[in-house]
Design an enzyme around this catalytic site. Structure first.
Site, PDB file in Angstrom:
ATOM      1  N   GLY A 109      40.690  46.642  53.180  1.00  4.99           N
ATOM      2  CA  GLY A 109      39.453  47.375  53.462  1.00  4.99           C
ATOM      3  C   GLY A 109      39.133  47.495  54.941  1.00  4.99           C
ATOM      4  O   GLY A 109      38.023  47.865  55.309  1.00  4.99           O
ATOM      5  N   ASN A 135      43.215  49.574  42.390  1.00  8.65           N
ATOM      6  CA  ASN A 135      42.200  48.559  42.112  1.00  8.65           C
ATOM      7  C   ASN A 135      40.847  49.119  42.522  1.00  8.65           C
ATOM      8  O   ASN A 135      40.529  49.186  43.705  1.00  8.65           O
ATOM      9  CB  ASN A 135      42.523  47.275  42.894  1.00  8.65           C
ATOM     10  N   GLU A 137      48.882  40.707  49.678  1.00 10.15           N
ATOM     11  CA  GLU A 137      47.745  41.395  50.280  1.00 10.15           C
ATOM     12  C   GLU A 137      47.172  40.532  51.405  1.00 10.15           C
ATOM     13  O   GLU A 137      46.327  39.661  51.141  1.00 10.15           O
ATOM     14  CB  GLU A 137      46.652  41.633  49.230  1.00 10.15           C
ATOM     15  N   SER A 196      44.919  48.454  52.884  1.00  8.37           N
ATOM     16  CA  SER A 196      44.770  49.732  53.597  1.00  8.37           C
ATOM     17  C   SER A 196      45.975  50.662  53.436  1.00  8.37           C
ATOM     18  O   SER A 196      46.398  51.296  54.402  1.00  8.37           O
ATOM     19  CB  SER A 196      44.448  49.490  55.074  1.00  8.37           C
ATOM     20  N   HIS A 247      42.885  37.968  42.960  1.00  9.56           N
ATOM     21  CA  HIS A 247      42.602  38.844  44.103  1.00  9.56           C
ATOM     22  C   HIS A 247      41.840  38.036  45.155  1.00  9.56           C
ATOM     23  O   HIS A 247      41.027  37.170  44.811  1.00  9.56           O
ATOM     24  CB  HIS A 247      41.784  40.056  43.648  1.00  9.56           C
ATOM     25  N   GLU A 264      39.371  38.670  46.832  1.00  8.35           N
ATOM     26  CA  GLU A 264      37.904  38.704  46.696  1.00  8.35           C
ATOM     27  C   GLU A 264      37.445  37.697  45.640  1.00  8.35           C
ATOM     28  O   GLU A 264      36.370  37.108  45.755  1.00  8.35           O
ATOM     29  CB  GLU A 264      37.448  40.136  46.372  1.00  8.35           C
ATOM     30  N   LYS A 275      37.922  47.905  42.075  1.00  6.05           N
ATOM     31  CA  LYS A 275      36.899  46.904  42.417  1.00  6.05           C
ATOM     32  C   LYS A 275      35.594  47.265  41.691  1.00  6.05           C
ATOM     33  O   LYS A 275      35.668  47.782  40.577  1.00  6.05           O
ATOM     34  CB  LYS A 275      36.750  46.795  43.935  1.00  6.05           C
TER      35      LYS A 275
HETATM   36  P1  13P Z   1      42.206  48.536  50.416  1.00  7.47           P
HETATM   37  O1  13P Z   1      43.319  49.449  49.970  1.00  7.47           O
HETATM   38  O2  13P Z   1      40.850  49.163  50.304  1.00  7.47           O
HETATM   39  O3  13P Z   1      42.476  47.896  51.719  1.00  7.47           O
HETATM   40  O4  13P Z   1      42.154  47.328  49.323  1.00  7.47           O
HETATM   41  C1  13P Z   1      43.313  46.652  49.026  1.00  7.47           C
HETATM   42  C2  13P Z   1      43.063  45.790  47.856  1.00  7.47           C
HETATM   43  O5  13P Z   1      42.293  44.857  47.916  1.00  7.47           O
HETATM   44  C3  13P Z   1      43.755  46.120  46.601  1.00  7.47           C
HETATM   45  O6  13P Z   1      43.623  45.102  45.678  1.00  7.47           O
END
Ligand code: 13P
Length: 249
Positions: free
Chosen positions: A172, A9, A166, A207, A95, A97, A11
């Protein structure tokens, strides 16, 4: 037998030039990915470049979001029909976010999931609890409610529906769920999915890095990973893909 699914992903990273460069570097690795499924989700405007560069390879392309109607007066939204027209196979829905920053609610996600399936897209539905909810030991209750409000009642086609667990506190942050804790949650989620539960892929996100991927992917109920930061560098992403290929042998 559930095939491992590895998704990158991106982003809001990588315009067209960087997308092309990423694809060239990843494909140079000549990874053996015949026993796993791999996709990346570039930003919308980079999708055509990604489709072009990965054509003929086993890396498929997804979108990070879509709207729940096929067309209409919805300024700024993207139709699943347009995604299909480009050759997109996957779409991430819900997601954290999107939920946290853009206020997407489970009832909106339900409409998106239905439309994505109607459009013959494969859906990855994201669920997960906040740090506070975990501290209050409400994590299972939270994901159950997310699933109930967004997914339950929709026919679960294991070819078209996957779930990404997640936990928000792991996204992150460099903090990963302990493989055994993630496994426990995945098992609980599978238990909520009813008779199709055994066939649905439940992947972990938060992560995931080359150093922790193997332990996570070895868990019985972890069927892959949704990777943010570590999917942006083709060499690092390739390392995780190789680990997944080994684990699934
Ligand atoms: P990270 O791998 O950067 O923690 O992000 C995970 C994520 O949000 C995947 O959709």
């Amino acid at each position: 037998m559930r095939r491992l699914l590895i998704g990158g992903n991106w982003k809001m990273h990588k315009g067209i030039r960087e997308t092309r460069e990423f694809a060239k570097r990843l494909l140079k690795k000549e990874l053996n990915i015949s026993n796993i499924d791999v996709f990346v989700t570039p930003p919308f405007t980079s999708i055509p470049a990604a489709i072009e560069e990965f054509a003929g390879s086993r890396v498929t392309i997804g979108a990070q979001n879509m709207f729940w109607e096929e067309d209409g007066a919805y300024t700024g939204e993207i139709s699943p029909v347009f995604l299909k027209e480009l050759g997109v196979e996957w779409v991430i829905i819900g997601h954290s976010e999107r939920r946290r920053i853009f206020g997407e609610m489970d009832k909106d996600l339900r409409k998106k999931i239905k439309m994505a399936l109607h459009s013959r897209l494969k859906v990855v539905i994201c669920i997960g609890e906040t740090e506070e909810e975990r501290e209050e030991k409400r994590e299972k209750e939270v994901v159950e409610k997310q699933l109930k409000d967004s997914l339950f009642g929709i026919e679960l086609d294991p070819e078209r529906i996957s779930i990404a667990y997640e936990p928000l506190w792991a996204i992150g942050t460099g903090k990963t769920a302990e493989p055994t804790d993630a496994e426990e949650m995945h098992r609980a989620i599978r238990g909520l999915l009813g008779e199709k539960g055994e066939e649905i892929r439940i992947i972990y996100g938060g992560s995931v890095k080359p150093h922790n991927a193997e332990e996570l992917l070895k868990q019985d109920n972890i069927d892959g990973a949704l990777i943010g930061g570590s999917s942006l560098d083709p060499e690092v992403f390739a390392e995780i893909i190789e680990i997944a290929g080994r684990v699934s042998c």
